[in-house]
Design an enzyme around this catalytic site. Structure first.
Site, mmCIF file in Angstrom:
data_model
loop_
_atom_site.group_PDB
_atom_site.id
_atom_site.type_symbol
_atom_site.label_atom_id
_atom_site.label_comp_id
_atom_site.label_asym_id
_atom_site.label_seq_id
_atom_site.Cartn_x
_atom_site.Cartn_y
_atom_site.Cartn_z
ATOM 1 N N LYS A 193 7.790 2.142 -18.857
ATOM 2 C CA LYS A 193 6.225 1.897 -18.246
ATOM 3 C C LYS A 193 5.611 2.847 -17.478
ATOM 4 O O LYS A 193 4.706 3.441 -17.647
ATOM 5 C CB LYS A 193 6.215 0.601 -17.446
ATOM 6 C CG LYS A 193 4.986 0.300 -16.791
ATOM 7 C CD LYS A 193 4.874 -0.911 -16.088
ATOM 8 C CE LYS A 193 5.834 -0.970 -14.828
ATOM 9 N NZ LYS A 193 5.041 -0.528 -13.557
ATOM 10 N N ASN A 194 6.693 3.331 -16.451
ATOM 11 C CA ASN A 194 6.243 4.205 -15.346
ATOM 12 C C ASN A 194 6.047 5.720 -15.958
ATOM 13 O O ASN A 194 5.669 6.729 -15.090
ATOM 14 C CB ASN A 194 7.072 4.161 -14.075
ATOM 15 C CG ASN A 194 6.684 2.898 -13.195
ATOM 16 O OD1 ASN A 194 5.719 2.290 -13.622
ATOM 17 N ND2 ASN A 194 7.628 2.479 -12.378
ATOM 18 N N CYS A 228 -1.656 -4.025 -2.224
ATOM 19 C CA CYS A 228 -1.020 -4.952 -3.094
ATOM 20 C C CYS A 228 0.282 -5.492 -2.599
ATOM 21 O O CYS A 228 0.363 -5.592 -1.196
ATOM 22 C CB CYS A 228 -0.471 -4.118 -4.289
ATOM 23 S SG CYS A 228 1.085 -2.903 -4.176
ATOM 24 N N ARG A 234 0.145 0.866 0.507
ATOM 25 C CA ARG A 234 0.092 1.915 -0.447
ATOM 26 C C ARG A 234 -1.449 2.835 -0.502
ATOM 27 O O ARG A 234 -2.228 2.502 -1.158
ATOM 28 C CB ARG A 234 0.128 1.270 -1.891
ATOM 29 C CG ARG A 234 1.332 0.534 -2.249
ATOM 30 C CD ARG A 234 1.646 -0.099 -3.324
ATOM 31 N NE ARG A 234 2.195 0.807 -4.429
ATOM 32 C CZ ARG A 234 2.355 0.676 -5.639
ATOM 33 N NH1 ARG A 234 1.929 -0.796 -5.838
ATOM 34 N NH2 ARG A 234 2.869 1.302 -6.508
ATOM 35 N N LYS A 275 5.129 13.711 2.465
ATOM 36 C CA LYS A 275 6.058 12.498 2.171
ATOM 37 C C LYS A 275 6.172 12.504 0.542
ATOM 38 O O LYS A 275 5.231 12.794 -0.140
ATOM 39 C CB LYS A 275 5.170 11.048 2.649
ATOM 40 C CG LYS A 275 5.863 9.846 2.296
ATOM 41 C CD LYS A 275 5.332 9.003 3.141
ATOM 42 C CE LYS A 275 5.907 7.423 2.717
ATOM 43 N NZ LYS A 275 5.201 6.110 3.292
ATOM 44 N N VAL A 276 7.252 12.075 0.028
ATOM 45 C CA VAL A 276 7.535 12.199 -1.289
ATOM 46 C C VAL A 276 6.867 10.956 -2.023
ATOM 47 O O VAL A 276 6.837 9.872 -1.541
ATOM 48 C CB VAL A 276 8.778 11.946 -1.731
ATOM 49 C CG1 VAL A 276 8.873 11.861 -3.191
ATOM 50 C CG2 VAL A 276 9.643 13.135 -1.240
ATOM 51 N N ASP A 296 12.604 0.286 -7.085
ATOM 52 C CA ASP A 296 12.413 -0.893 -8.336
ATOM 53 C C ASP A 296 13.395 -1.456 -8.591
ATOM 54 O O ASP A 296 13.265 -2.362 -9.643
ATOM 55 C CB ASP A 296 11.776 0.053 -9.436
ATOM 56 C CG ASP A 296 10.049 0.455 -9.091
ATOM 57 O OD1 ASP A 296 9.664 -0.029 -8.018
ATOM 58 O OD2 ASP A 296 9.780 1.259 -9.954
ATOM 59 N N ARG A 307 3.795 -7.608 -17.206
ATOM 60 C CA ARG A 307 3.465 -6.198 -17.031
ATOM 61 C C ARG A 307 4.548 -5.167 -17.250
ATOM 62 O O ARG A 307 4.147 -4.042 -17.573
ATOM 63 C CB ARG A 307 3.144 -6.176 -15.540
ATOM 64 C CG ARG A 307 1.719 -7.058 -15.213
ATOM 65 C CD ARG A 307 1.314 -6.769 -13.599
ATOM 66 N NE ARG A 307 1.551 -5.359 -13.492
ATOM 67 C CZ ARG A 307 2.055 -4.865 -12.252
ATOM 68 N NH1 ARG A 307 2.525 -5.932 -11.365
ATOM 69 N NH2 ARG A 307 2.083 -3.504 -12.064
#
Ligand code: EPZ
Length: 430
Positions: free
Chosen positions: A22-23, A126, A131, A172-173, A317, A409
């Site tokens: 998905k990502n 969220c 975020r 920041k990453v 995740d 999702r």
């Protein structure tokens, strides 16, 4: 609203095909905005987030053709999809669409690079944290964009003649900001050097696809990415890489229930760190010709401490799924979340199944218990929801997971994949 009903207690045996990531699929689809030619993506997972992004891209003028024929009929609904954006018909991404999926904010990069302007709604917070988007805006400003925030929208305008390459170091990453910066820089004048870039495999996948489209990107997968701007990109054909989070999720399910499962179409290099941790818990993991084999027989689950980190560290995740596994460990483990400040929504729900977890700031202390007992549960994000499914598979009796739309999702054909391995999982519609 659909629910998933699980009757726990069965070990998993069989084969689980791993879908396209998905990502990776989401930024790859967004990259189609960078060219007037057709970008063909293979192995696109059939997920609610992918469908949602198709609607958003359609709004900008992307013509989308889904192959009628199902690819790998036996293995999933992953499809080949053709994206063609002859002209961008609208440079605005409205609140109604962006608020539903954070990644849709990423259209800001290609819109700005190709059209010289973009008006994109701020995504807002969220369930897993606030975020913000400051890193995106700083990065694009470094390429010469003028940025203004007005009425909940980011208005970004490129200088006359387009974005200009520059050296920029992320404080920041950020996965998303690296994707966006890389996409925007492909069409900038001159060379862009992105320092402290995210190193996730999905970043490498996007860079490979952009290079196939004619971009000149080197260093993706390392901390420094160099992008030499080109005047235009062409179409390409690209296969979405396997989903490492889906891989890790099913690996943890087997580590928890016991059994012997081959995860097909994936590879260990995508999640070395998580697999090492899983081995320490007692699972046996070996590479096979087709993927990865996960075995856990009889022995208990050893407790292991984990800290989430950007790639190549342990992925945030997989944090919730790993916590589910640790609830049945033979001792105490500590799980520290460093990426998102509020990603512990599953703790209360796991407790409903009998887990013993206490929270102190960003760290969870998990005291393994000898049994979990099924209960009705619900979660507020995708990975938290699947952690409850995993726990339900190992719990005695019936667990009902509410708000299944979170699972839809990000997990393609979850019930079917698990059922084929001997789990009792069914979707109940009301
Ligand atoms: C991506 O989100 C993933 N989403 C997330 O997966 C994943 O959890 C996350 O990367 C971390 O690995 C997609 O790829 C679509 P970040 P992203 O920007 O890009 C802060 C899932 O379940 N930050 O790397 O949004 C941010 O708040 C999802 O599939 C800023 O401060 O994550 C976070 O603390 C959930 N300012 C940290 O950086 C910014 O401008 C890392 O976030 C941007 C981010």
């Amino acid at each position: 609203m659909d629910r998933i009903r699980i009757t726990g207690g069965n070990a998993l045996h069989g084969i689980i095909p791993i879908s396209g990531a998905k990502n990776a699929a989401l930024p790859l689809m967004i990259a189609s905005l960078l060219t007037s030619d057709t970008l063909t993506l293979e192995n696109v997972p059939h997920l609610a987030d992918v469908e949602g992004l198709m609607r958003i891209l359609g709004n900008h003028g992307v013509d989308i053709a889904v192959n009628g024929r199902r690819e790998r009929q036996e293995e999933g609904y992953s499809r080949t999809i053709h994206f063609t954006c002859r002209t961008i018909v609208d440079t605005t991404a409205p609140y109604e669409l962006v608020s539903k999926m954070r990644a849709s904010f990423w259209v800001i990069g290609p819109l700005l690079a190709r059209e010289g302007r973009a008006r994109v709604s701020l995504p807002g917070g969220c369930a897993i944290g606030t975020r913000p988007v400051d890193l995106f805006l700083e990065g694009l400003a470094a390429l010469g964009a003028e940025i203004e925030i007005d009425g909940g929208y980011v208005n970004a305008t490129a200088p006359k003649g387009g974005l200009v390459g520059n050296r920029y170091r992320f404080p920041k990453v950020s996965v998303g900001a690296t994707h966006v910066m890389m996409m925007a820089a492909t069409l900038a004048r001159g060379t862009t050097v992105i320092e402290n870039a995210a190193r996730e495999p999905e970043i490498v996948d996007l860079a490979n696809c952009l290079n196939a489209m004619g971009a000149r990107i080197s260093g993706a997968g390392s901390k420094t990415i160099t992008v030499e701007g080109v005047t235009a990109l062409s179409g390409a054909r690209h296969r979405v890489l396997p989903d490492r989070i889906e891989t890790g999720t099913y690996a943890m399910a087997v580590a928890m229930t016991g059994g012997d499962v081959v995860l097909e179409g994936t590879n260990a290099a995508l999640l070395d760190n998580a697999l090492d941790i899983l081995r320490q818990t007692g699972a046996e993991i070996t590479a096979t010709e087709t993927g990865l084999r996960i075995v856990r027989n009889g022995h208990g689950i050893h407790p292991v401490d984990v800290v989430t980190e950007p790639f190549p560290g342990f992925p945030t995740d997989l944090q919730a799924q790993f916590m589910a596994l640790m609830t049945r460990a033979s001792g105490v483990s500590h799980i520290t979340e460093t990426i998102f400040e509020n990603r512990f929504m599953h703790v209360q729900e796991l407790a409903r199944l009998g887990a013993r977890i206490s929270l102190s700031g960003q760290m969870a202390r998990v005291e393994g218990v000898s049994r979990l007992k099924g209960a009705p549960v619900m979660a507020t994000d995708l990975r938290a929801s699947v952690s409850l499914v995993i726990a339900g598979l190992a719990a005695e009796g019936e667990t009902v997971v509410n708000r299944v739309y979170h699972l839809d999702r990000g997990f393609e054909r979850l019930e079917e994949k698990l059922t084929r391995c001997g789990a009792i999982v069914e979707r109940v519609s009301e």
